[in-house]
Scaffold this motif. Structure first.
Motif, PDB file in Angstrom:
ATOM      1  N   VAL A  45      17.175  20.412 -24.542  1.00  0.00           N
ATOM      2  CA  VAL A  45      16.251  19.499 -24.672  1.00  0.00           C
ATOM      3  C   VAL A  45      15.073  18.508 -23.854  1.00  0.00           C
ATOM      4  O   VAL A  45      15.658  18.306 -22.773  1.00  0.00           O
ATOM      5  N   TYR A  46      14.215  17.586 -24.693  1.00  0.00           N
ATOM      6  CA  TYR A  46      13.515  17.471 -23.498  1.00  0.00           C
ATOM      7  C   TYR A  46      13.203  15.570 -24.069  1.00  0.00           C
ATOM      8  O   TYR A  46      13.352  15.182 -24.592  1.00  0.00           O
ATOM      9  N   PHE A  47      13.253  14.906 -22.699  1.00  0.00           N
ATOM     10  CA  PHE A  47      12.983  13.976 -22.479  1.00  0.00           C
ATOM     11  C   PHE A  47      11.615  14.016 -21.725  1.00  0.00           C
ATOM     12  O   PHE A  47      10.985  14.017 -21.750  1.00  0.00           O
ATOM     13  N   GLY A  48      10.694  11.921 -22.215  1.00  0.00           N
ATOM     14  CA  GLY A  48      10.162  11.731 -21.569  1.00  0.00           C
ATOM     15  C   GLY A  48       9.455  11.898 -20.007  1.00  0.00           C
ATOM     16  O   GLY A  48       9.239  12.228 -19.579  1.00  0.00           O
ATOM     17  N   ARG A  49      10.881  12.235 -18.911  1.00  0.00           N
ATOM     18  CA  ARG A  49      11.049  12.839 -18.337  1.00  0.00           C
ATOM     19  C   ARG A  49      10.408  13.876 -17.658  1.00  0.00           C
ATOM     20  O   ARG A  49      10.136  14.515 -16.881  1.00  0.00           O
ATOM     21  N   MET A  80      14.350  21.358 -28.034  1.00  0.00           N
ATOM     22  CA  MET A  80      14.439  20.163 -28.940  1.00  0.00           C
ATOM     23  C   MET A  80      13.716  19.291 -27.955  1.00  0.00           C
ATOM     24  O   MET A  80      13.350  19.115 -27.158  1.00  0.00           O
ATOM     25  N   ALA A  81      13.385  18.201 -29.425  1.00  0.00           N
ATOM     26  CA  ALA A  81      13.168  16.567 -28.674  1.00  0.00           C
ATOM     27  C   ALA A  81      12.910  15.324 -29.403  1.00  0.00           C
ATOM     28  O   ALA A  81      13.257  15.636 -30.921  1.00  0.00           O
ATOM     29  N   ASP A  82      13.163  14.474 -29.081  1.00  0.00           N
ATOM     30  CA  ASP A  82      13.013  13.347 -30.220  1.00  0.00           C
ATOM     31  C   ASP A  82      11.127  12.899 -30.394  1.00  0.00           C
ATOM     32  O   ASP A  82      11.069  11.817 -29.868  1.00  0.00           O
ATOM     33  N   GLN A  83      11.356  13.061 -31.557  1.00  0.00           N
ATOM     34  CA  GLN A  83       9.436  13.041 -31.727  1.00  0.00           C
ATOM     35  C   GLN A  83       9.666  12.187 -33.251  1.00  0.00           C
ATOM     36  O   GLN A  83       9.171  12.875 -34.202  1.00  0.00           O
ATOM     37  N   GLU A  84      10.399  11.579 -33.406  1.00  0.00           N
ATOM     38  CA  GLU A  84      10.677  10.133 -34.410  1.00  0.00           C
ATOM     39  C   GLU A  84       9.391   9.932 -34.761  1.00  0.00           C
ATOM     40  O   GLU A  84       8.516   9.138 -36.018  1.00  0.00           O
ATOM     41  N   GLY A  85       8.252   8.995 -33.687  1.00  0.00           N
ATOM     42  CA  GLY A  85       7.484   8.138 -34.546  1.00  0.00           C
ATOM     43  C   GLY A  85       7.720   6.925 -33.539  1.00  0.00           C
ATOM     44  O   GLY A  85       8.526   6.237 -33.084  1.00  0.00           O
ATOM     45  N   GLY A  86       6.546   6.115 -33.704  1.00  0.00           N
ATOM     46  CA  GLY A  86       7.053   4.730 -33.099  1.00  0.00           C
ATOM     47  C   GLY A  86       7.618   4.399 -32.273  1.00  0.00           C
ATOM     48  O   GLY A  86       6.772   5.424 -30.673  1.00  0.00           O
ATOM     49  N   VAL A  87       8.851   4.037 -31.388  1.00  0.00           N
ATOM     50  CA  VAL A  87       8.671   3.994 -30.105  1.00  0.00           C
ATOM     51  C   VAL A  87       9.891   4.788 -29.815  1.00  0.00           C
ATOM     52  O   VAL A  87      10.628   4.554 -28.247  1.00  0.00           O
ATOM     53  N   VAL A  88      10.328   6.210 -30.286  1.00  0.00           N
ATOM     54  CA  VAL A  88      11.279   7.168 -30.433  1.00  0.00           C
ATOM     55  C   VAL A  88      10.661   8.097 -30.371  1.00  0.00           C
ATOM     56  O   VAL A  88       9.967   8.715 -31.217  1.00  0.00           O
ATOM     57  N   VAL A 130      12.680  22.275 -32.457  1.00  0.00           N
ATOM     58  CA  VAL A 130      13.609  21.622 -33.258  1.00  0.00           C
ATOM     59  C   VAL A 130      13.362  19.583 -33.477  1.00  0.00           C
ATOM     60  O   VAL A 130      13.127  19.613 -32.006  1.00  0.00           O
ATOM     61  N   ASN A 131      12.927  19.473 -33.834  1.00  0.00           N
ATOM     62  CA  ASN A 131      12.767  18.035 -34.189  1.00  0.00           C
ATOM     63  C   ASN A 131      13.787  16.871 -34.981  1.00  0.00           C
ATOM     64  O   ASN A 131      14.646  16.983 -35.227  1.00  0.00           O
ATOM     65  N   LEU A 132      14.115  16.339 -33.484  1.00  0.00           N
ATOM     66  CA  LEU A 132      15.440  15.411 -34.077  1.00  0.00           C
ATOM     67  C   LEU A 132      15.135  13.848 -34.645  1.00  0.00           C
ATOM     68  O   LEU A 132      15.276  13.111 -34.183  1.00  0.00           O
ATOM     69  N   ALA A 133      14.979  14.609 -35.902  1.00  0.00           N
ATOM     70  CA  ALA A 133      14.334  13.179 -36.469  1.00  0.00           C
ATOM     71  C   ALA A 133      14.120  13.633 -38.048  1.00  0.00           C
ATOM     72  O   ALA A 133      14.254  15.479 -37.867  1.00  0.00           O
ATOM     73  N   PRO A 134      14.281  13.419 -39.303  1.00  0.00           N
ATOM     74  CA  PRO A 134      14.088  11.869 -39.222  1.00  0.00           C
ATOM     75  C   PRO A 134      15.251  10.722 -39.164  1.00  0.00           C
ATOM     76  O   PRO A 134      16.596  12.146 -38.913  1.00  0.00           O
ATOM     77  N   VAL A 135      15.060  10.048 -38.739  1.00  0.00           N
ATOM     78  CA  VAL A 135      16.467   9.034 -38.236  1.00  0.00           C
ATOM     79  C   VAL A 135      16.833   8.987 -40.410  1.00  0.00           C
ATOM     80  O   VAL A 135      16.268   8.016 -41.344  1.00  0.00           O
ATOM     81  N   LEU A 136      17.623   8.848 -41.120  1.00  0.00           N
ATOM     82  CA  LEU A 136      18.740   8.266 -42.301  1.00  0.00           C
ATOM     83  C   LEU A 136      19.294   7.060 -42.216  1.00  0.00           C
ATOM     84  O   LEU A 136      19.926   7.375 -42.932  1.00  0.00           O
ATOM     85  N   VAL A 175       9.210  24.390 -38.298  1.00  0.00           N
ATOM     86  CA  VAL A 175       9.829  23.218 -37.207  1.00  0.00           C
ATOM     87  C   VAL A 175      11.548  23.024 -38.059  1.00  0.00           C
ATOM     88  O   VAL A 175      11.742  22.359 -38.823  1.00  0.00           O
ATOM     89  N   VAL A 176      12.445  22.958 -37.302  1.00  0.00           N
ATOM     90  CA  VAL A 176      14.454  22.546 -37.679  1.00  0.00           C
ATOM     91  C   VAL A 176      13.912  20.527 -37.437  1.00  0.00           C
ATOM     92  O   VAL A 176      13.614  20.320 -36.902  1.00  0.00           O
TER      93      VAL A 176
END
Length: 526
Positions: A45-49, A80-88, A130-136, A175-176
């Motif tokens: 999983v990737y983060f900003g770092r 994987m990554a959290d590419q939700e949009g906006g602040v995440v 894998v995109n860890l989104a959407p937030v439900l 993409v999952v």
């Protein structure tokens, strides 16, 4: 079960398929290599770092994929990554889409589908599958410190409809999509990164509100759902059991009752709601017992290794049935075949081909979502023929889940690009307020006002000076509850490039703000 090159999987290889690990830096570390080669860890999983540029990410993903295929388990990895949009949003190259709440303010399912397609096209070119989104989550708690604008809003039907469209757009581009955080993190006033939140609602209320968007996404065919480290006494095995490790929640509710047959992914198992209560290694064992398939251990190499070893030990001791491992691995391999089979090698050049579409979709979301909450004194439009003073302060992240911190200069630069003669003043409280001439155009950024009375006091003082004044709510519209009588207010829902540009157009009267608040702001005057 066989690896991609036809080798039979032993226990260690199967357990490695269950883990998703994070790492430090922009290149594979020695610790990560050891996890892949010695413990057969099969996913990252990737983060900003981990993110610098499209070329760097494409190269990194290609190296990790080769490492796992050639020296590890021999099975293509989930990346994987959290590419939700906006602040995440882990990939911040000017193509970041506005937040889900900005989409919620537009209430446009077609835009949600387009957003899913656009973000998936970007991710796929870089090998992120894998995109860890959407937030439900249905955000109906103004004091929620971790969800907020990450949610589409407070209406379960709106959240479900937009979430399903966003997910289907992603999956249409290979993409999952992973909906989160089941069974719902929207009505909490604490952050599971720091402690174990508790939601006390009864079963009927949970079914009507919290479960509803997940049910809608499952009906649409979402691939994966992420658990939440929140306690739900009405449905969990005990009042102190986090949902992630509750068989009643994961097996009986999500699998049996809601009929979900996709991937169940844990939230980060080093979050304190797990680490400080059960412990990460033991929590990973219990999450598998509960019915989870993929375990996120995102930060510490020693903890990652200990968690993998704990699962192997649990199988070898007889505590954890190997058939449970086999079922999870079979499901993982099924979705890897479905989504990864036709994937192409990562390419920054191909990413560049997708960027214009993302920018176009981002502009459309911002234009439809930005909200003129009130303009009681007909302050808008402003004019570029008179100076504009922008007053605000830098804000910290409201949760470790978020990425960048807001700086007023970001907004000042965007307004200058729109043609305004902007002077930016960073102030800590009312004592720092500058003197400006009568009739001057003044904007105050509102960010964190609910949590910081000094920020709210700045806005009230400026509003009382009877200048041409507008409050711009940068992120969380609930901040308006701290300044409920402000004369003119615009809500942006995030500070992405797209929304900053849209703000300038609204302030100048070039476009009409058509978005509607998708949440109820307490005390907000009519």
């Amino acid at each position: 079960m066989l690896t991609a090159d036809g080798r039979e999987m032993d226990l260690a290889t199967k357990v490695g398929q269950l883990f998703v690990v994070g790492f430090d830096g922009t290149e594979p570390t020695d610790d990560l290599r050891t996890l892949i080669t010695d413990r057969q860890c099969g996913n990252v999983v990737y983060f900003g770092r981990n993110i610098e540029s499209p070329d760097q990410v494409a190269t990194l993903t290609d190296r990790l994929r080769r490492l796992i295929l050639e020296e590890g388990a021999g099975v293509p990895p989930f990346v994987m990554a959290d590419q939700e949009g906006g602040v995440v949003s882990r990939l911040g190259w000017g193509t970041t889409l506005p937040s889900q709440m900005c989409l919620g303010a537009s209430a446009d399912p077609e835009l949600a589908r387009a957003a899913g397609e656009a973000v998936a096209a970007e991710l796929a070119t870089l090998g992120i599958n894998v995109n860890l989104a959407p937030v439900l989550d249905v955000n109906n708690n103004p004091r929620n410190p971790v969800i907020g604008v990450r949610s589409f809003g407070e209406d379960p039907d709106l959240v479900g409809d937009l979430g399903a469209e966003l997910a289907m757009g992603m999956q249409a581009n290979g993409v999952v999509a992973c909906g989160k955080h089941f069974p719902g993190h929207g009505d909490t006033s604490t952050d599971s990164h720091h402690e174990l939140p508790v939601v006390e609602h009864d079963r009927d209320r949970l079914a009507a509100v919290e479960f509803a968007p997940f049910r809608r996404a499952i009906e649409a065919g979402i691939d994966a759902i992420m658990t939440t480290h929140v306690s739900f006494p009405a449905i969990a095995d005990s009042p102190s059991t986090p949902a992630t490790v509750s068989p009643a929640v994961q097996r009986r509710l999500l699998r049996d009752e809601l009929g979900f047959d996709g991937l169940i992914v844990t939230d980060g198992m080093e979050m304190r709601a797990i680490a400080d209560t059960i412990g990460t290694p033991a929590g990973c064992v219990r999450a598998l017992e509960a019915g989870c398939d993929l375990l996120l251990v995102c930060h510490t190499p020693e903890t990652q290794a200990a968690a993998i070893d704990a699962v192997i030990d649990a199988v070898e001791s007889g505590r954890l049935d190997e058939a449970r491992i086999d079922a999870a691995v079979e499901r993982i391999l099924r979705f890897k075949r479905r989504r990864l089979g036709a994937s192409r090698p990562p390419s920054a050049a191909r990413w560049a081909e997708t960027a214009d579409r993302s920018r176009e979709v981002g502009r459309a979301i911002a234009a439809r979502g930005i909200t003129l909450v009130r303009d009681r004194d007909d302050t808008l439009p402003l004019t570029t023929e008179r100076p504009l003073h922008l007053i605000g302060s830098s804000s910290g992240r409201s949760s470790p889940a978020e990425d960048d911190e807001f700086e007023p200069t970001l907004l000042a630069d965007s307004l200058a690009a729109a043609g305004f003669d902007v002077t930016c003043h960073e102030v800590a409280d009312r004592s720092d307020l500058p003197s400006v001439e009568a009739g001057t155009q003044v904007i105050a950024t509102v960010d964190g006002a609910m949590a910081d009375e000094s920020r709210a006091a700045v806005v009230r003082t400026l509003d009382d000076r009877r200048q041409r004044f507008a409050a711009v709510v940068v992120r969380n519209p609930y901040d308006l509850s701290a300044v409920p009588d402000v004369s003119t207010a615009v809500s942006m829902y995030d500070y992405t490039r797209a929304t900053r540009t849209a703000l300038g157009e609204v302030l100048l009267g070039e476009t009409t703000a058509t978005g509607r608040l998708p949440v109820t702001v307490p005390e907000l005057a009519d």
